[in-house]
Each structure stands twice: as C-alpha cells, then as structure tokens.
Design an enzyme around this catalytic site. Structure first.
Site, PDB file in Angstrom:
ATOM      1  N   ARG A   5       0.835  -1.209   0.000  1.00  0.00           N
ATOM      2  CA  ARG A   5       0.000   0.000   0.000  1.00  0.00           C
ATOM      3  C   ARG A   5       0.868   1.256   0.000  1.00  0.00           C
ATOM      4  NH1 ARG A   5      -2.398  -3.732  -0.686  1.00  0.00           N
ATOM      5  NH2 ARG A   5      -4.435  -4.396   0.106  1.00  0.00           N
ATOM      6  N   SER A  31     -10.787  -0.384   3.468  1.00  0.00           N
ATOM      7  CA  SER A  31      -9.991  -0.545   4.693  1.00  0.00           C
ATOM      8  C   SER A  31      -9.499   0.828   5.154  1.00  0.00           C
ATOM      9  CB  SER A  31      -8.766  -1.407   4.424  1.00  0.00           C
ATOM     10  OG  SER A  31      -9.175  -2.643   3.907  1.00  0.00           O
ATOM     11  N   GLU A  73      -4.973   4.206   6.011  1.00  0.00           N
ATOM     12  CA  GLU A  73      -4.657   3.947   4.602  1.00  0.00           C
ATOM     13  C   GLU A  73      -5.085   5.127   3.714  1.00  0.00           C
ATOM     14  OE1 GLU A  73      -5.614  -0.067   2.786  1.00  0.00           O
ATOM     15  OE2 GLU A  73      -6.604   1.256   1.354  1.00  0.00           O
TER      16      GLU A  73
HETATM   17  C1  FAD Z   1     -15.470  -0.403  -0.731  1.00  0.00           C
HETATM   18  C2  FAD Z   1     -14.010  -0.133  -0.981  1.00  0.00           C
HETATM   19  C3  FAD Z   1     -13.130  -1.196  -1.136  1.00  0.00           C
HETATM   20  C4  FAD Z   1     -11.766  -0.979  -1.372  1.00  0.00           C
HETATM   21  N1  FAD Z   1     -10.932  -2.057  -1.536  1.00  0.00           N
HETATM   22  C5  FAD Z   1      -9.629  -1.873  -1.779  1.00  0.00           C
HETATM   23  C6  FAD Z   1      -8.754  -2.991  -1.967  1.00  0.00           C
HETATM   24  O1  FAD Z   1      -9.172  -4.139  -1.925  1.00  0.00           O
HETATM   25  N2  FAD Z   1      -7.441  -2.758  -2.204  1.00  0.00           N
HETATM   26  C7  FAD Z   1      -6.943  -1.495  -2.289  1.00  0.00           C
HETATM   27  O2  FAD Z   1      -5.733  -1.362  -2.519  1.00  0.00           O
HETATM   28  N3  FAD Z   1      -7.744  -0.419  -2.129  1.00  0.00           N
HETATM   29  C8  FAD Z   1      -9.070  -0.569  -1.877  1.00  0.00           C
HETATM   30  N4  FAD Z   1      -9.887   0.522  -1.695  1.00  0.00           N
HETATM   31  C9  FAD Z   1      -9.307   1.865  -1.750  1.00  0.00           C
HETATM   32  C10 FAD Z   1      -9.437   2.574  -3.116  1.00  0.00           C
HETATM   33  O3  FAD Z   1     -10.463   2.034  -3.863  1.00  0.00           O
HETATM   34  C11 FAD Z   1      -8.137   2.482  -3.914  1.00  0.00           C
HETATM   35  O4  FAD Z   1      -7.075   3.026  -3.185  1.00  0.00           O
HETATM   36  C12 FAD Z   1      -8.251   3.239  -5.262  1.00  0.00           C
HETATM   37  O5  FAD Z   1      -7.070   3.068  -6.007  1.00  0.00           O
HETATM   38  C13 FAD Z   1      -8.504   4.730  -5.082  1.00  0.00           C
HETATM   39  O6  FAD Z   1      -8.836   5.251  -6.336  1.00  0.00           O
HETATM   40  P1  FAD Z   1      -9.560   6.652  -6.492  1.00  0.00           P
HETATM   41  O7  FAD Z   1      -9.548   6.998  -7.930  1.00  0.00           O
HETATM   42  O8  FAD Z   1     -10.861   6.662  -5.815  1.00  0.00           O
HETATM   43  O9  FAD Z   1      -8.524   7.599  -5.718  1.00  0.00           O
HETATM   44  P2  FAD Z   1      -8.819   8.886  -4.826  1.00  0.00           P
HETATM   45  O10 FAD Z   1      -9.485   8.495  -3.562  1.00  0.00           O
HETATM   46  O11 FAD Z   1      -9.476   9.934  -5.647  1.00  0.00           O
HETATM   47  O12 FAD Z   1      -7.336   9.334  -4.497  1.00  0.00           O
HETATM   48  C14 FAD Z   1      -6.519   8.531  -3.659  1.00  0.00           C
HETATM   49  C15 FAD Z   1      -5.122   9.126  -3.626  1.00  0.00           C
HETATM   50  O13 FAD Z   1      -4.540   9.086  -4.926  1.00  0.00           O
HETATM   51  C16 FAD Z   1      -4.239  10.381  -5.400  1.00  0.00           C
HETATM   52  N5  FAD Z   1      -4.549  10.380  -6.843  1.00  0.00           N
HETATM   53  C17 FAD Z   1      -5.707  10.017  -7.444  1.00  0.00           C
HETATM   54  N6  FAD Z   1      -5.597  10.081  -8.786  1.00  0.00           N
HETATM   55  C18 FAD Z   1      -4.324  10.507  -9.041  1.00  0.00           C
HETATM   56  C19 FAD Z   1      -3.592  10.793 -10.232  1.00  0.00           C
HETATM   57  N7  FAD Z   1      -4.128  10.645 -11.460  1.00  0.00           N
HETATM   58  N8  FAD Z   1      -2.312  11.217 -10.101  1.00  0.00           N
HETATM   59  C20 FAD Z   1      -1.734  11.390  -8.871  1.00  0.00           C
HETATM   60  N9  FAD Z   1      -2.392  11.138  -7.726  1.00  0.00           N
HETATM   61  C21 FAD Z   1      -3.663  10.706  -7.806  1.00  0.00           C
HETATM   62  C22 FAD Z   1      -5.107  11.328  -4.592  1.00  0.00           C
HETATM   63  O14 FAD Z   1      -4.536  12.615  -4.518  1.00  0.00           O
HETATM   64  C23 FAD Z   1      -5.126  10.617  -3.251  1.00  0.00           C
HETATM   65  O15 FAD Z   1      -3.940  10.875  -2.549  1.00  0.00           O
HETATM   66  C24 FAD Z   1     -11.273   0.346  -1.459  1.00  0.00           C
HETATM   67  C25 FAD Z   1     -12.157   1.421  -1.308  1.00  0.00           C
HETATM   68  C26 FAD Z   1     -13.512   1.189  -1.076  1.00  0.00           C
HETATM   69  C27 FAD Z   1     -14.453   2.356  -0.939  1.00  0.00           C
END
Ligand code: FAD
Length: 341
Positions: free
Chosen positions: A167, A241, A337
């Site tokens: 992570r 998480s 996280e």
């Molecule tokens: C129900 C649920 C289940 C999940 N299960 C998992 C799992 O099994 N495994 C896991 O690893 N994660 C999990 N997650 C967490 C999440 O889905 C992941 O971390 C996902 O990659 C986040 O994507 P996002 O586009 O929503 O990012 P955001 O929440 O929009 O951003 C997350 C971070 O990334 C940065 N960011 C986003 N896009 C960019 C970009 N293009 N360039 C630079 N920085 C950027 C943001 O600034 C922030 O710091 C889960 C979340 C939920 C709600």
C-alpha cells in the site's frame, strides 16, 4: 495550450465515497494533458495547495479545501505491441478501475481479476499500489506517464521508479504532491495462470465446483466475496480498509501470541509478520461501534463508515479512538490507509 474553466466553491460531497461534505475553493476537470499545464499556470491558483482527485474512494475530507482540486478525467485504452511474455495495455488515468478489469478480460487480456471491484480510477491505482486477494498492481505494471508539476513536463516512470511497497509507492514519499498520473501501462502475462493461493478465493471456487478456473471464474469469485464482505459506497459511505495491516517483529508477534492466542498474522520475508488490523480492532471491542454518525462496520472492523450525514471530523475522531484503543491494548499503532485532507 487550451485554458480550462476554473470553477469556484464546488461541493465535493458526490465526489468522495465517504459522502462527506467539503467544498473546493477552485475546481477543474482535466480531460486532456494540455489542460493541466494551463490550469497549473493560472495565476489564481498557481501558488495555492492542490489536491488531485480520482474516484474519491481513498481519501477523507475533514474540512474545505482552500486551494485547487483537480479531477482527473483523462480516458482511453490502447493496446501496445506485446513482448514475448506480456500483453501491454495503456489505460488513461481517468478510466474506472473495475470497468477496465472487466473490459480487459472480455478482450482476452486477463490478469487483473483478483483486483476486481476495487473502486476508483486507474490513475490512483499506483499511488498505493492497490492490492487484494493475493495480487498487487506492481505485479501487472510496466510503466506510467505522469505530469511533473515543477518541471511542467510529461515524464515516464518505470516499475523501479515507482518504488512500490505494501500500500505504498514513491507517490506517497519523495514524489508526494509532485506528479500527476496521466496513464498506466499494464503488463499482463500471455501465459495466464490463476492466482488462487488466497484461502477466500480457493474456497469460493470450490463452493462453485470450479476445479480449473478460467479468468472469468476468478473474477466472479472475487466479486462475490467482496459483495458479501464490504459495504457498497453507493449505499453506505466508506473508503474500504481504513487502516493498513501493521507489520511487527518476530519478538513482538511472539509476545502478542502469548497473550492473545487467536491473533491473526501472516509471515513476511525477512522474519517479520503482518497482523490483521481488522482482528485487532475487533479484539479491542470496537466492531460495530457508533460515535455520532460515524461507525465501525459490523461485518468488517477494518472499515469505517458514514452512517448518514457524518462529517469528516467525526470519522477522523473515531479513527483516532480506534488507533488509541488498539495501541493501548496491543502496543501497536495502526496507520490510516486513506489520504486525510
Ligand atoms: C469499498 C471499498 C473497497 C476498497 N478495496 C480496496 C482494496 O481491496 N485494495 C486497495 O488497494 N484499495 C481498496 N480501496 C481503496 C481505493 O479504492 C483504492 O485506493 C483506489 O485506487 C482509489 O482510487 P480513487 O480513484 O478513488 O482515488 P482517490 O481516492 O481519488 O485518491 C486517492 C489518492 O490518490 C491520489 N490520486 C488520485 N488520482 C491521481 C492521479 N491521477 N495522479 C496522482 N495522484 C492521484 C489522490 O490525490 C489521493 O492521494 C477500497 C475502497 C472502497 C471504498
């Protein structure tokens, strides 16, 4: 270079899966790379703090953003020339992750099925090296292109440049706030093998009487497991998480096992152990706890939820209580996280 309409005072409530209210002083949707340079150079926002937003599924807003929020919406998927070992697919940062996993399987380019149903966008996947059910992005990653904010230019980053860990990546360390992911090139093994070492996946396939799984079987199994275990943000606000599984020394684990024989832990290379943070929270008596409108999810203590109308501060206060109680009982500090803003 094209200018981008900068919006002001925009609500972020629908743009984060916790569903908490927060407002952005300035907000821009970025559909193409050339728009980034234009917006970052705009004198109204040039010197303000910036937040890059994907699907908003791994962050917690605890107040308004007195700066610029960049919502990345760069789309597109293209297949590059394969190598002898790998199919190579370049995917825009704004593409939905789960839809990409599904589309690639349908295209005959499997390899991401263990990561099905993870919310969010492709561009965020490298930020914490998303992982689930025995697979991490790093194992299917070739390179990415990013926008370097200081140099105002496009850069390519290899697997080594990204410094992926559990992570974790360079984007959370030395490159924090300095690069915006534009596209990710995936490397999918041409000789596909199912990744079924994880007990939940093996059991689900056995329950479905699948002896020799195809990609679609693994995908369906992972989706079914996740639907049972995790709250759907469309119905109950959450960010998956909320804490990372803590990593401890062999001695610390031995001390804990002596006191708590049912402790759940996994051995890591180098003699260290990963503890199941959900087990620790549960054993600290917090599963199902409610504080105001924030809660610890009943079916998975690792997930904090918005029970309806919670503020980011309420959720953060609950997170702090969880950290303190776990530290008091086990002498282990849980690390959040999601990005706390
Ligand atoms: C129900 C649920 C289940 C999940 N299960 C998992 C799992 O099994 N495994 C896991 O690893 N994660 C999990 N997650 C967490 C999440 O889905 C992941 O971390 C996902 O990659 C986040 O994507 P996002 O586009 O929503 O990012 P955001 O929440 O929009 O951003 C997350 C971070 O990334 C940065 N960011 C986003 N896009 C960019 C970009 N293009 N360039 C630079 N920085 C950027 C943001 O600034 C922030 O710091 C889960 C979340 C939920 C709600």
């Amino acid at each position: 270079m094209e200018s981008v309409p900068l919006q002001t005072d925009v609500s972020l409530k629908a743009l984060n899966t916790f569903g908490v209210e927060a407002r952005a002083r300035f907000f821009a949707r970025i559909e193409r790379t050339d728009q980034l340079a234009a917006v970052l150079a705009d004198p109204r926002v040039r010197d303000l703090p910036r937040i890059v937003l994907g699907g908003g599924s791994n962050l917690l807003f605890t107040g308004d953003v007195d700066g610029l929020v960049l919502k990345i919406e760069i789309t597109g998927t293209r297949e590059l020339a394969p190598t002898a070992e790998h199919w190579r697919i370049e995917v825009g940062a704004g593409e939905n992750w789960h839809a990409t996993v599904q589309r690639l399987i349908e295209m005959g380019r499997p390899g991401l099925e263990n990561l099905a149903l993870i919310p969010g966008q492709v561009g965020a996947a490298p930020i914490q090296n998303i992982g689930a059910y025995g697979l991490e992005l790093a194992e299917r990653f070739e390179a990415l292109t990013a926008w370097d904010i200081e140099r105002s230019e496009r850069v390519t980053m290899s697997l080594a440049d990204c410094a992926f860990g559990y992570r974790d990546s360079a984007f959370k360390g030395p490159l924090a706030g300095r690069r915006i992911v534009l596209a990710v090139t995936l490397a999918l093994p041409r000789r596909w093998q199912p990744v079924v070492g994880y007990a939940d996946v093996a059991n689900e396939l056995a329950a479905r009487s699948v002896a020799e799984p195809m990609p679609r079987d693994v995908f369906d199994a992972v989706v079914a497991i996740r639907r049972r275990k995790l709250p759907d943000p469309a119905h109950i606000g959450n960010a998956g998480s909320f804490f990372k599984n803590p990593i401890v020394s062999r001695d610390k684990r031995a001390e804990l096992i002596a006191r708590f024989p049912s402790l759940v832990s996994y051995p890591l290379a180098g003699g260290r152990f990963k503890l199941a943070a959900g087990w620790l929270i549960d054993a600290a008596g917090l599963r199902g706890a409610t504080r105001g409108r924030a809660g610890v999810y009943e079916r998975q203590a690792l997930v904090l939820v918005n029970r309806g109308g919670a503020t980011g501060r309420e959720i953060l206060a609950l997170a702090r209580e969880v950290q303190d109680k776990v530290a008091e009982k086990f002498g282990v500090r849980l690390e959040p996280e999601p990005m706390i803003i």
